[in-house]
Design a protein around this motif. Structure first.
Motif, mmCIF file in Angstrom:
data_model
loop_
_atom_site.group_PDB
_atom_site.id
_atom_site.type_symbol
_atom_site.label_atom_id
_atom_site.label_comp_id
_atom_site.label_asym_id
_atom_site.label_seq_id
_atom_site.Cartn_x
_atom_site.Cartn_y
_atom_site.Cartn_z
ATOM 1 N N ASP A 1 0.822 -1.210 0.000
ATOM 2 C CA ASP A 1 0.000 0.000 0.000
ATOM 3 C C ASP A 1 0.854 1.257 0.000
ATOM 4 O O ASP A 1 0.439 2.299 -0.500
ATOM 5 C CB ASP A 1 -0.917 0.006 1.237
ATOM 6 N N GLU A 2 2.040 1.134 0.596
ATOM 7 C CA GLU A 2 2.905 2.304 0.697
ATOM 8 C C GLU A 2 4.345 1.889 0.474
ATOM 9 O O GLU A 2 4.797 0.870 0.986
ATOM 10 C CB GLU A 2 2.747 2.981 2.063
ATOM 11 N N THR B 1 -0.607 2.595 -5.277
ATOM 12 C CA THR B 1 0.231 2.576 -4.083
ATOM 13 C C THR B 1 0.748 3.979 -3.837
ATOM 14 O O THR B 1 0.971 4.750 -4.790
ATOM 15 C CB THR B 1 1.403 1.581 -4.228
ATOM 16 N N ASN B 2 0.911 4.301 -2.576
ATOM 17 C CA ASN B 2 1.370 5.636 -2.196
ATOM 18 C C ASN B 2 2.882 5.600 -1.971
ATOM 19 O O ASN B 2 3.360 4.866 -1.108
ATOM 20 C CB ASN B 2 0.637 6.089 -0.928
ATOM 21 N N VAL B 3 3.611 6.385 -2.747
ATOM 22 C CA VAL B 3 5.060 6.474 -2.567
ATOM 23 C C VAL B 3 5.356 7.728 -1.756
ATOM 24 O O VAL B 3 5.002 8.838 -2.170
ATOM 25 C CB VAL B 3 5.796 6.514 -3.920
ATOM 26 N N VAL B 4 5.973 7.521 -0.612
ATOM 27 C CA VAL B 4 6.301 8.648 0.254
ATOM 28 C C VAL B 4 7.772 9.006 0.087
ATOM 29 O O VAL B 4 8.585 8.188 -0.372
ATOM 30 C CB VAL B 4 6.006 8.306 1.736
ATOM 31 N N ALA B 5 8.105 10.230 0.454
ATOM 32 C CA ALA B 5 9.500 10.685 0.336
ATOM 33 C C ALA B 5 10.383 9.811 1.218
ATOM 34 O O ALA B 5 10.034 9.492 2.353
ATOM 35 C CB ALA B 5 9.607 12.142 0.747
ATOM 36 N N GLY B 6 11.518 9.414 0.675
ATOM 37 C CA GLY B 6 12.408 8.553 1.437
ATOM 38 C C GLY B 6 13.775 8.490 0.801
ATOM 39 O O GLY B 6 14.085 9.238 -0.139
#
Lengths: 254, 51
Positions: A45-46, A132-137
């Protein structure tokens, strides 16, 4: 004193072993998995963005072409679903492999931008996309060689592919320097098979006159890294993505 | 668009080593040699001391 020397050596060896990228010592490299099966797609999901290794697996019984792409800022899964045939205009930042037969997997390295990404099957559009959620990383720990050969994908020509290469597993950095999506589809061809014969074999009635060695595709301004296993032989790199303006497959325009 | 290229057979000579060897492999190898040497000397010394 003896114990000090002994312990110092142990510490030194431990540090070196941890620093080493050797498989037996290095921390296992994470990999983001995207699985396609007969029910659809399976993806987390992420995901944490940054430089990551994406592994596409076909666990189903039919071939597919998984497309992993990012919704433009401001777009949503709802607007994508409502757009119908024009939904292709709502995505950017393509990071994908090519044709994936059942039981096969393929990988690439991409620098994932934060946002909403989706995966869908180009061959089977009836399969609903999965978001899907891609977060800053900072990625999954994947590293790319600083001296990777840079392959340019232009409208409409490749640059940076040396005519003679040595066997090995080079990681190519493929940069889309054009204004349209482009791909590098690499095939090994038999001696004497000309590009014209190779292209003509994609007639839908016979197997291609070449062995697939990996495909990646990406969008203007983006780059994809991929390790190719280059054994001695003759190869052809092709972009089959049609010209966005004329609709003509680009191999025939060169 | 398309282009062709050839991957030639591997050269018959051994690949060049030396300066191209990563430092961590060098240290790992020599570190193991030193450790074994130290352990050997230590065992000899301990054996002599016991006698």
């Amino acid at each position: 004193m003896k114990h000090v020397v002994f312990l110092s050596l142990l510490v030194l060896l431990t540090v070196v072993a941890i620093r080493s990228p050797l498989g037996a010592f290095a921390a296992p490299k994470a990999s983001y998995g995207i699985e396609m099966n007969d029910s659809g797609f399976v993806v987390a999901d992420e995901l944490e963005g940054g430089l990551v290794t994406l592994t596409f697996t076909n666990a189903g019984t039919t071939p597919g072409i998984p497309i992993f792409t990012r919704l433009k800022d401001g777009e949503t899964p709802e607007s994508f679903a409502a757009a119908g045939p024009t939904a292709v205009n709502l995505v950017e930042n393509l990071a994908t492999v090519g044709f994936l037969p059942p039981g096969m997997r393929d990988s690439l390295i991409a620098d994932l931008k934060p946002g909403t990404w989706l995966v869908m099957d180009q061959i089977n559009p009836a399969i609903p996309p999965v978001f899907t959620n891609v977060v800053a990383g900072e990625g999954d720990g994947t590293q790319v060689p600083a001296d990777a050969p840079v392959i340019g994908m232009h409208n409409f020509a490749f640059t940076g592919i040396a005519t003679t290469q040595t066997p090995g597993k080079p990681t190519w950095k493929m940069e889309n320097k054009g204004t349209q999506p482009h791909e590098v589809a690499l095939y090994q061809i038999e001696e004497g098979v000309t590009p014209q014969v190779f292209l003509a074999s994609f007639d839908g009635n016979s197997p291609p006159a070449g062995i697939p060695f990996g495909t990646v595709a990406t969008t203007p301004g983006d780059a994809i890294w991929k390790e190719f296993n280059l054994v001695p032989g003759n190869y052809i790199a092709v972009c089959f993505i049609p010209d966005a303006e004329s609709g003509v497959p680009t191999p025939s325009s060169v | 668009m398309m282009t062709t290229f050839t991957v030639a057979d591997a050269p018959a000579t051994m690949p060049q080593t030396g300066s191209a060897t990563p430092w961590y492999l060098t240290w790992l190898g020599w570190g193991a040699v030193v450790l074994i040497a130290v352990l050997t000397v230590r065992a000899v010394v301990l054996k002599a001391t016991v006698r």
